[in-house]
Design an enzyme around this catalytic site. Structure first.
Site, mmCIF file in Angstrom:
data_model
loop_
_atom_site.group_PDB
_atom_site.id
_atom_site.type_symbol
_atom_site.label_atom_id
_atom_site.label_comp_id
_atom_site.label_asym_id
_atom_site.label_seq_id
_atom_site.Cartn_x
_atom_site.Cartn_y
_atom_site.Cartn_z
ATOM 1 C CD GLU A 190 74.060 -51.517 -33.756
ATOM 2 O OE1 GLU A 190 74.894 -51.607 -34.675
ATOM 3 O OE2 GLU A 190 74.391 -51.267 -32.575
ATOM 4 C CD GLU A 207 75.557 -36.517 -19.981
ATOM 5 O OE1 GLU A 207 74.947 -36.377 -18.912
ATOM 6 O OE2 GLU A 207 76.737 -36.152 -20.164
ATOM 7 C CG LEU A 242 71.815 -39.530 -40.288
ATOM 8 C CD1 LEU A 242 70.801 -40.631 -40.528
ATOM 9 C CD2 LEU A 242 71.756 -38.491 -41.401
ATOM 10 C CD GLU A 243 72.868 -39.342 -32.205
ATOM 11 O OE1 GLU A 243 73.978 -38.941 -31.794
ATOM 12 O OE2 GLU A 243 72.271 -40.302 -31.694
#
Length: 418
Positions: free
Chosen positions: A51, A305, A331-332
């Site tokens: 979050e 990281e 989504l990263e």
């Protein structure tokens, strides 16, 4: 209500066995912290790491739009706290979110005095919400979502749920399905708006991209797959899959990133049991030489990281999905054009995975055999894997406006206070 306090303390003690940080700053959870200054203040709650990371663009936007306001960000977990401090340092104020007890909530609101409270996603705290309503503190649910499972649970408590929801001023829902579910639970239609999913509004740290590129250069032209945000019960499956893949790709490297780094010693034991040569990120002295040609697994037991590891990888598996955890944010990986594979349990991100799969950017597999099959196919056909990754990157580009929509709602809310 106060009978719950011993159980809350026992829970902290239990969790501190793996993460000693749970034994620290306990007073804050009871709203014992120095009274904050008298500047106008906004409060945003982000429960944990996911979050906090999702809220990053919103926090940055609030700091830009409201430089005369203090921003108090609360979290529930120590890892969320650590991530917040790493991302924003002294730009925001921070304490732990208070226990949902009347006297504790009263003390928290007296000491923080927020003009508006923003809750990320759908954290329902009945006493906190009622006290905000009594003090006329507007409450906004940002990036609000209701999974099918959560909706069924709240629907079973319909009168209670409706009463609590009526204390919320604005629900900024991720999509139309979330809007409909909030309305079915009794929210006033004038108080619910679709703003989009803030998780698409990613801020990619350039320093991590540079670092990931440097690692990739140092490690050579070997194939790399990433297992991101894994949980207990998944590591064994992933390591066994890796062993099978090594038969056809002997120089394959697995980067295994546990969701909770405090599990690293347990995972290290599993890797040794499999007889795999590995290196542990937390023990690195010289990152450029930590991974040799003989290294088969990188145990990336560090926080914050993920973009480094994504940049190095050719394929991204998203954890929390081979067990009934509900999955994690893919989504990263999509933002960095990585082909995405996940297990079947993604109910926390159903809409995101649906969107990605419609765009041929992600695949869900039901079992370890299917996982191995798909990773093998992508390793054998890197051009196909790259096209799938590019599809995901296009999805990100098409959904990039939720933060501004939420800021607009916040501006309207603050304007009504004046």
């Amino acid at each position: 209500m106060h009978l719950a306090v011993p159980f809350a303390l026992l829970r902290l003690g239990w969790r501190s066995r793996k993460n000693p940080a749970y034994r620290q700053r306990i007073a804050e959870r009871f709203a014992f912290f120095p009274a904050l200054d008298q500047h106008p203040r906004l409060c945003l709650h982000a429960v944990s790491v996911g979050e906090v990371i999702a809220a990053k663009p919103l926090i940055s936007a609030i700091l830009t739009h409201y430089p005369d306001y203090r921003l108090l960000v609360t979290t529930t977990t120590p890892t969320g706290s650590t991530t917040l401090k790493r991302l924003f340092a002294n730009k925001v104020e921070h304490v732990y979110f208070p226990y949902d007890l009347p006297t504790v909530i009263t003390r928290f609101l007296q000491r923080s005095q927020p003009r508006v409270v923003i809750i990320m996603e759908t954290e329902i705290w009945p006493n906190f919400y009622r006290h905000c309503a009594k003090k006329n503190i507007p409450l906004i649910l940002a990036n609000a979502r209701l999974s099918a499972r959560s909706f069924q649970r709240y629907e079973a408590l319909q009168p209670f749920t409706q009463h609590i929801l009526q204390t919320i001023d604005t629900v900024a829902a991720r999509d139309q399905q979330d809007v409909e579910r909030f309305l079915q639970l009794g929210m006033n239609e004038n108080n619910v708006q679709k703003t989009g999913n803030i998780k698409y509004d990613l801020q990619i740290p350039k320093t991590q991209i540079t670092q990931g590129f440097a690692y990739r250069q140092a490690w050579g032209n070997r194939p790399i797959w990433l297992a991101a945000s894994t949980h207990a019960g998944e590591d064994e499956i992933l390591l066994t899959t890796h062993q099978q893949l090594l038969n056809d790709f002997p120089d394959l490297l697995l980067i295994l990133v546990p969701r909770h780094p405090e599990r690293s010693s347990t995972i290290a034991t599993l890797i040794r049991t499999q007889g795999l040569n590995f290196t542990q990120r937390s023990l690195w002295q010289n990152p450029q030489t930590a991974v040799s040609n003989e290294t088969s697994v990188v145990l990336a037991d560090s926080l914050g990281e993920m973009f480094i590891w994504l940049k190095t990888a050719d394929i991204a598996f998203i954890g929390g999905s081979l067990i009934e955890r509900g999955g994690h944010n893919p989504l990263e990986a999509a933002a960095l054009a990585k082909p995405i594979i996940s297990g079947p349990f993604v109910f926390n991100f159903t809409d995101v995975f649906h969107t990605l799969m419609q765009a041929n950017a992600a695949v869900l597999v039901d079992n370890p055999k299917a996982l191995c099959k798909h990773v093998h196919q992508w390793l054998s056909n890197p051009s196909t894997a790259q096209l799938i990754g590019q599809n995901g990157q296009q999805v990100i580009e098409q959904h990039h406006n939720a933060t501004q929509n939420i800021i607009s709602l916040l501006q309207q809310t603050i304007a009504k206070l004046k």
